[in-house]
Design a protein around this motif. Structure first.
Motif, PDB file in Angstrom:
ATOM      1  N   ALA A  90      15.300   0.702 -56.781  1.00  0.00           N
ATOM      2  CA  ALA A  90      16.572   0.925 -56.097  1.00  0.00           C
ATOM      3  C   ALA A  90      17.157   2.272 -56.488  1.00  0.00           C
ATOM      4  CB  ALA A  90      17.549  -0.200 -56.428  1.00  0.00           C
ATOM      5  N   GLU A  91      17.037   2.644 -57.764  1.00  0.00           N
ATOM      6  CA  GLU A  91      17.554   3.934 -58.200  1.00  0.00           C
ATOM      7  C   GLU A  91      16.758   5.083 -57.589  1.00  0.00           C
ATOM      8  OE1 GLU A  91      20.215   4.691 -59.951  1.00  0.00           O
ATOM      9  OE2 GLU A  91      20.759   2.577 -59.990  1.00  0.00           O
ATOM     10  N   LEU A  92      15.440   4.916 -57.448  1.00  0.00           N
ATOM     11  CA  LEU A  92      14.609   5.976 -56.882  1.00  0.00           C
ATOM     12  C   LEU A  92      15.013   6.297 -55.450  1.00  0.00           C
ATOM     13  CD1 LEU A  92      11.048   5.051 -58.232  1.00  0.00           C
ATOM     14  CD2 LEU A  92      12.594   6.836 -59.061  1.00  0.00           C
ATOM     15  N   ALA A  93      15.408   5.269 -54.732  1.00  0.00           N
ATOM     16  CA  ALA A  93      15.838   5.504 -53.353  1.00  0.00           C
ATOM     17  C   ALA A  93      17.050   6.415 -53.312  1.00  0.00           C
ATOM     18  CB  ALA A  93      16.157   4.163 -52.683  1.00  0.00           C
ATOM     19  N   GLY A  94      17.927   6.270 -54.310  1.00  0.00           N
ATOM     20  CA  GLY A  94      19.107   7.131 -54.362  1.00  0.00           C
ATOM     21  C   GLY A  94      18.838   8.483 -54.970  1.00  0.00           C
ATOM     22  N   LEU A  95      17.630   8.672 -55.510  1.00  0.00           N
ATOM     23  CA  LEU A  95      17.277   9.947 -56.127  1.00  0.00           C
ATOM     24  C   LEU A  95      16.296  10.727 -55.257  1.00  0.00           C
ATOM     25  CD1 LEU A  95      16.885   8.768 -59.831  1.00  0.00           C
ATOM     26  CD2 LEU A  95      18.622  10.324 -58.953  1.00  0.00           C
ATOM     27  N   ALA A  96      16.445  10.567 -53.939  1.00  0.00           N
ATOM     28  CA  ALA A  96      15.634  11.312 -52.967  1.00  0.00           C
ATOM     29  C   ALA A  96      14.153  11.006 -53.098  1.00  0.00           C
ATOM     30  CB  ALA A  96      15.881  12.816 -53.103  1.00  0.00           C
ATOM     31  N   SER A 149      10.913  13.329 -63.912  1.00  0.00           N
ATOM     32  CA  SER A 149      12.259  13.388 -64.471  1.00  0.00           C
ATOM     33  C   SER A 149      13.174  12.376 -63.799  1.00  0.00           C
ATOM     34  CB  SER A 149      12.840  14.794 -64.304  1.00  0.00           C
ATOM     35  OG  SER A 149      12.108  15.729 -65.065  1.00  0.00           O
ATOM     36  N   ARG A 150      13.065  12.271 -62.476  1.00  0.00           N
ATOM     37  CA  ARG A 150      13.915  11.308 -61.753  1.00  0.00           C
ATOM     38  C   ARG A 150      13.538   9.867 -62.091  1.00  0.00           C
ATOM     39  NH1 ARG A 150      13.292  13.597 -55.814  1.00  0.00           N
ATOM     40  NH2 ARG A 150      11.629  14.825 -56.790  1.00  0.00           N
ATOM     41  N   ILE A 151      12.217   9.624 -62.260  1.00  0.00           N
ATOM     42  CA  ILE A 151      11.791   8.267 -62.629  1.00  0.00           C
ATOM     43  C   ILE A 151      12.356   7.901 -63.995  1.00  0.00           C
ATOM     44  CG2 ILE A 151       9.791   6.846 -63.203  1.00  0.00           C
ATOM     45  CD1 ILE A 151       8.221   8.568 -61.146  1.00  0.00           C
ATOM     46  N   MET A 152      12.274   8.839 -64.925  1.00  0.00           N
ATOM     47  CA  MET A 152      12.787   8.568 -66.255  1.00  0.00           C
ATOM     48  C   MET A 152      14.290   8.329 -66.226  1.00  0.00           C
ATOM     49  SD  MET A 152      10.134   8.412 -67.960  1.00  0.00           S
ATOM     50  CE  MET A 152       8.432   8.813 -67.632  1.00  0.00           C
ATOM     51  N   LEU A 153      14.996   9.120 -65.439  1.00  0.00           N
ATOM     52  CA  LEU A 153      16.439   8.906 -65.325  1.00  0.00           C
ATOM     53  C   LEU A 153      16.728   7.538 -64.719  1.00  0.00           C
ATOM     54  CD1 LEU A 153      19.355   9.788 -65.498  1.00  0.00           C
ATOM     55  CD2 LEU A 153      19.087  10.976 -63.309  1.00  0.00           C
ATOM     56  N   ALA A 154      15.944   7.168 -63.700  1.00  0.00           N
ATOM     57  CA  ALA A 154      16.144   5.855 -63.080  1.00  0.00           C
ATOM     58  C   ALA A 154      15.924   4.741 -64.101  1.00  0.00           C
ATOM     59  CB  ALA A 154      15.187   5.690 -61.897  1.00  0.00           C
ATOM     60  N   ILE A 155      14.898   4.903 -64.948  1.00  0.00           N
ATOM     61  CA  ILE A 155      14.647   3.892 -65.987  1.00  0.00           C
ATOM     62  C   ILE A 155      15.823   3.827 -66.948  1.00  0.00           C
ATOM     63  CG2 ILE A 155      13.184   3.323 -67.972  1.00  0.00           C
ATOM     64  CD1 ILE A 155      10.818   4.469 -66.386  1.00  0.00           C
ATOM     65  N   GLU A 156      16.330   4.999 -67.369  1.00  0.00           N
ATOM     66  CA  GLU A 156      17.438   5.023 -68.322  1.00  0.00           C
ATOM     67  C   GLU A 156      18.697   4.402 -67.710  1.00  0.00           C
ATOM     68  OE1 GLU A 156      16.939   5.517 -71.210  1.00  0.00           O
ATOM     69  OE2 GLU A 156      15.206   6.813 -71.381  1.00  0.00           O
ATOM     70  N   VAL A 157      18.954   4.706 -66.437  1.00  0.00           N
ATOM     71  CA  VAL A 157      20.130   4.118 -65.777  1.00  0.00           C
ATOM     72  C   VAL A 157      19.990   2.603 -65.704  1.00  0.00           C
ATOM     73  CG1 VAL A 157      21.400   3.955 -63.603  1.00  0.00           C
ATOM     74  CG2 VAL A 157      20.725   6.195 -64.501  1.00  0.00           C
ATOM     75  N   ALA A 158      18.773   2.142 -65.375  1.00  0.00           N
ATOM     76  CA  ALA A 158      18.550   0.697 -65.299  1.00  0.00           C
ATOM     77  C   ALA A 158      18.746   0.044 -66.670  1.00  0.00           C
ATOM     78  CB  ALA A 158      17.148   0.414 -64.767  1.00  0.00           C
ATOM     79  N   LEU A 159      18.232   0.705 -67.730  1.00  0.00           N
ATOM     80  CA  LEU A 159      18.411   0.174 -69.082  1.00  0.00           C
ATOM     81  C   LEU A 159      19.885   0.147 -69.459  1.00  0.00           C
ATOM     82  CD1 LEU A 159      15.473   1.951 -70.970  1.00  0.00           C
ATOM     83  CD2 LEU A 159      15.604  -0.459 -70.329  1.00  0.00           C
ATOM     84  N   GLY A 164      22.961  13.987 -60.597  1.00  0.00           N
ATOM     85  CA  GLY A 164      24.332  14.080 -61.084  1.00  0.00           C
ATOM     86  C   GLY A 164      25.138  12.847 -60.740  1.00  0.00           C
ATOM     87  N   ARG A 165      24.935  12.327 -59.536  1.00  0.00           N
ATOM     88  CA  ARG A 165      25.668  11.132 -59.118  1.00  0.00           C
ATOM     89  C   ARG A 165      25.314   9.937 -60.019  1.00  0.00           C
ATOM     90  NH1 ARG A 165      27.722  11.032 -54.267  1.00  0.00           N
ATOM     91  NH2 ARG A 165      26.046  12.340 -53.424  1.00  0.00           N
ATOM     92  N   ARG A 166      24.023   9.796 -60.367  1.00  0.00           N
ATOM     93  CA  ARG A 166      23.617   8.679 -61.215  1.00  0.00           C
ATOM     94  C   ARG A 166      24.192   8.826 -62.632  1.00  0.00           C
ATOM     95  NH1 ARG A 166      22.547   7.454 -56.941  1.00  0.00           N
ATOM     96  NH2 ARG A 166      20.963   6.019 -56.169  1.00  0.00           N
ATOM     97  N   LEU A 167      24.208  10.038 -63.126  1.00  0.00           N
ATOM     98  CA  LEU A 167      24.784  10.263 -64.451  1.00  0.00           C
ATOM     99  C   LEU A 167      26.282   9.952 -64.451  1.00  0.00           C
ATOM    100  CD1 LEU A 167      22.927  13.569 -65.385  1.00  0.00           C
ATOM    101  CD2 LEU A 167      22.593  11.339 -66.450  1.00  0.00           C
ATOM    102  N   ALA A 168      26.948  10.341 -63.388  1.00  0.00           N
ATOM    103  CA  ALA A 168      28.375  10.045 -63.281  1.00  0.00           C
ATOM    104  C   ALA A 168      28.614   8.542 -63.160  1.00  0.00           C
ATOM    105  CB  ALA A 168      28.967  10.775 -62.068  1.00  0.00           C
ATOM    106  N   GLN A 169      27.713   7.864 -62.454  1.00  0.00           N
ATOM    107  CA  GLN A 169      27.824   6.410 -62.332  1.00  0.00           C
ATOM    108  C   GLN A 169      27.677   5.744 -63.696  1.00  0.00           C
ATOM    109  OE1 GLN A 169      25.021   4.706 -59.552  1.00  0.00           O
ATOM    110  NE2 GLN A 169      25.079   2.717 -60.561  1.00  0.00           N
TER     111      GLN A 169
END
Length: 536
Positions: A389-395, A443-453, A500-505
Motif C-alpha cells: 500500500a505504501e509503494l503505491a503512494g511512492l510512485a 530507497s522507497r521500498i525501505m522507507l515503505a518498510i520503515e513506515v509500516a513498522l 516527503g509526504r510519507r515522512l510527514a505522515q
C-alpha cells in the motif's frame, strides 16, 4: 522527543547548538558541510564507538550532548534513576559523551556511566535509519528481525520463550555430551578410587594410629637408654647413687629441712608456709621414686613387638604416601573419595535425568516454535499488505512486496526462513530485494518498510498469544525519535514528493529527523535546519 543537540570539536564542526521541535525536522546542506557529523554526534550519545580521529584538528577533546524530554516516560525515567542519573528540573534528560585521545566518557543525567548503558537507554530514545541499514535489510537475518519487530509484543513474548527454551536445551545437551564423552575417564577414575579405598579398608587404620605406633617404636627401640635414665633418677632420689655427696635419700633430706623450719616457725609465722610446702615436696618425691621403680621393673625388651610395630607402621606409611601426610588425612580422603565414588556411580541416573530434561525442552521448543511460526506467518501477510500500500503512494503503482516464511531446521531464532521479495509489476517474477529494484526503488521500498513498522509500533497488537491461551498485556510504550539519513537517495520528481509526504505522515505520531538533499522532501518540514560550511 529530542529537544537539543550540542556538538563541540567533532569533525568539521567547531561548535553547534541545534534545537529540534516536534513533528518533521529536515536537515539540508551541501556535501561536506557537516551533516554526517550531526549523525556521528547522535551515534556517540547513543553509545556508539568513540574514534579519536573524529576530533577536530587542533582540539584535544570532542563532545556531543543531547537533551530529551522524557517526563512522560516513567518507565524510562526509572531506568535512568536505576543507573544513578537524574532528570533536570524541567523534566529533561541530558546525555553527554566526550572523546579524547585514547579514551571516552559517558554521562547520563549527570552521572558517569559505561557507554553500554547509553546504548541500552538509547534504544528507547532514538532509532537511526541510514543507507547502511538499507543494505542490511537485504540480508535474510535482518529481514527476519524486521518481520519480528512488525509482529509486535505478543510475538516478541513467544520468541523470547522459544529462545530461552532453545538456550536451555543447548546447555543440557552440552552437559549430556560432556557426560558421554567423559564416560571412560569417569570409569577410570572410579576404578582408581575403588582400588585405593579397598587398600585402605584392608589396612583398616585407626585415627591417630600412626602417632601411637611412632611413640611405641621409639620406646621399644630405645629400651636400654630408658632403663638407664629411669634407674639413675630413682637412685638419685633414693640415695643409692655411687656419688657420696648424694648418698642420702632425697626424701630424708627434705624431711630434715622441714623439721628445722617447723622448729623455728614459732618465732616467725612466715616459715610455717615453707614447712607445709616442704611436706608436700617430700610426698611428691616419694611418689616419683615409687613410680620410677615401677617403671624400671616394667621395662623389658620385646623384639617381636618392636618388629610388629615397625611392620604396621610401614603399612600405614604406604597409605600416607598417596592419600595424605597422616592417617587422619588418609581417613578424611577416604570419606571424600567415597562421596565422589557415589557421584561417579550415579552417572546412569544423571544421564537418564538429562535425557528426560532434553525431551521436556524439545516439547517446549516445538510448542513455542509453532507459536513463533504462526506469528510470523500472520505478520508476513500484514507487512506485505502494508508495504505494498505504501509503494503505491511512492510512485511504484503495480509493484508489490511479498514476505515468505518457509520452514527450516530449528535454530536459535526459530524454525523459519524469512525472505522479502519484490514484484516490480503485475506478472513479473518475485525477486529478492536488491536484485529486482533500482537504487531509487530500493530507497522507497525501505522507507515503505520503515513506515509500516512505525505504524505498527504506533498501533500495536496488545494480546499476547500463548499456546492454548491468550493474555491481555496492555498498550505499548511511546515511539522513539526516528532519524533517516538520506533515505530518499536515488529518487526525484513525484517520487520524492511522496517520500516527503510519507515522512510527514510518520511525523504525525512521533518525532522524525531527516537528512536530505531534496527540496521536495524539505518542503514538508515543520522545522528546517540548514548546515552551511564557512571558511575563515
Amino acid at each position: 522527543m529530542l529537544d537539543e543537540l550540542v556538538i563541540d570539536n567533532l569533525g568539521v564542526i567547531a561548535q553547534a547548538d541545534i534545537r529540534f521541535g516536534p513533528g518533521l525536522s529536515v536537515i539540508t546542506g551541501e556535501t561536506g558541510a557537516g551533516k554526517t557529523m550531526l549523525l556521528n554526534g547522535l551515534s556517540l550519545i547513543c553509545g556508539g564507538k568513540a574514534d579519536a580521529a573524529a576530533i577536530r584538528v587542533g582540539a584535544d577533546t570532542a563532545a556531543a550532548e543531547g537533551r530529551w524530554m522524557v517526563a512522560d516516560r516513567p518507565d524510562l525515567v526509572a531506568r535512568v534513576e536505576d543507573a544513578g542519573g537524574q532528570l533536570d528540573d524541567d523534566g529533561s534528560l541530558v546525555v553527554l559523551r566526550t572523546v579524547s585521545a585514547g579514551r571516552s566518557r559517558a554521562h547520563l543525567g549527570g552521572r558517569s556511566v559505561p557507554a553500554a548503558v547509553l546504548a541500552d537507554i538509547a534504544d528507547d530514545l532514538i532509532t537511526v535509519h541510514g543507507q547502511a541499514d538499507q543494505l542490511r535489510l537485504r540480508t535474510a537475518n535482518k529481514q527476519r528481525d524486521a518481520l519480528d519487530t512488525f509482529a509486535g509484543p505478543a510475538h516478541a513474548a513467544s520468541l523470547d520463550n522459544y529462545r530461552k527454551a532453545w538456550t536451555d536445551r543447548a546447555a543440557v545437551q552440552a552437559d549430556l555430551a560432556d557426560l558421554d564423552a567423559r564416560a571412560s575417564e569417569r570409569a577410570r577414575e572410579a576404578d582408581l578410587l575403588r582400588a585405593r579405598l579397598d587398600h585402605i579398608e584392608r589396612v583398616a587404620p585407626q585415627p591417630g594410629e600412626d602417632a601411637d605406633l611412632q611413640a611405641l617404636t621409639s620406646r621399644l627401640g630405645n629400651i636400654e637408654a630408658l632403663r638407664v635414665a629411669a634407674t639413675t633418677a630413682h637412685q638419685a632420689l633414693a640415695g643409692e647413687s655411687d656419688d657420696v655427696a648424694a648418698s642420702a635419700p632425697a626424701v630424708a633430706l627434705v624431711e630434715t629441712a622441714r623439721r628445722e623450719i617447723a622448729a623455728a616457725a614459732h618465732d616467725d609465722p612466715a616459715l610455717a608456709d615453707l614447712s607445709t610446702r616442704l611436706t608436700d615436696a617430700g610426698y611428691a618425691i616419694a611418689d616419683i621414686g615409687s613410680e620410677l621403680a615401677a617403671y624400671v621393673d616394667g621395662l623389658s625388651a620385646d623384639p617381636a613387638a618392636l618388629e610388629a610395630a615397625h611392620a604396621r607402621l610401614a603399612q600405614l606409611t604406604a597409605l600416607t604416601r598417596t592419600s595424605g601426610e597422616t592417617i587422619d588425612d588418609v581417613l578424611a580422603w577416604a570419606s571424600d573419595a567415597g562421596l565422589r565414588l557415589l557421584d561417579l556411580d550415579d552417572t546412569g541416573d544423571r544421564r537418564a535425568s538429562l535425557v528426560s530434561r532434553i525431551a521436556a525442552l524439545d516439547a517446549s521448543v516445538a510448542q513455542w516454535g509453532a507459536a513463533v511460526t504462526q506469528g510470523r506467518i500472520t505478520a508476513a501477510r500484514d507487512l506485505a499488505a502494508a508495504v505494498t500500500a505504501e509503494l503505491a503512494g511512492l510512485a511504484m503503482t503495480g509493484a508489490s512486496m511479498q514476505v515468505a516464511v518457509e520452514p527450516v531446521e530449528p535454530g536459535p531464532s526459530g524454525a523459519d526462513a524469512v525472505a522479502f521479495t519484490l514484484v516490480a509489476h503485475p506478472g513479473a517474477p518475485a525477486r529478492p530485494l536488491g536484485k529486482g529494484a533500482s537504487g531509487g526503488e530500493l530507497s522507497r521500498i525501505m522507507l515503505a518498510i520503515e513506515v509500516a513498522l512505525a505504524q505498527r509500533a504506533t498501533n500495536p497488537t496488545v494480546t499476547r498469544q500463548k499456546p492454548g491461551a491468550a493474555e491481555t498485556i496492555g498498550s505499548a510504550g511511546l515511539l522513539p525519535t526516528f532519524v533517516f539519513d538520506e533515505v530518499d537517495a536515488g529518487v526525484g520528481g513525484q517520487a520524492a514528493v511522496e517520500v516527503g509526504r510519507r515522512l510527514a505522515q510518520l511525523a504525525h505520531t512521533t518525532q522524525v529527523i531527516v537528512v536530505t538533499h531534496l527540496a521536495q522532501v524539505a518542503a514538508f518540514a515543520d522545522t528546517h535546519l540548514v548546515v552551511a560550511k564557512r571558511t575563515d
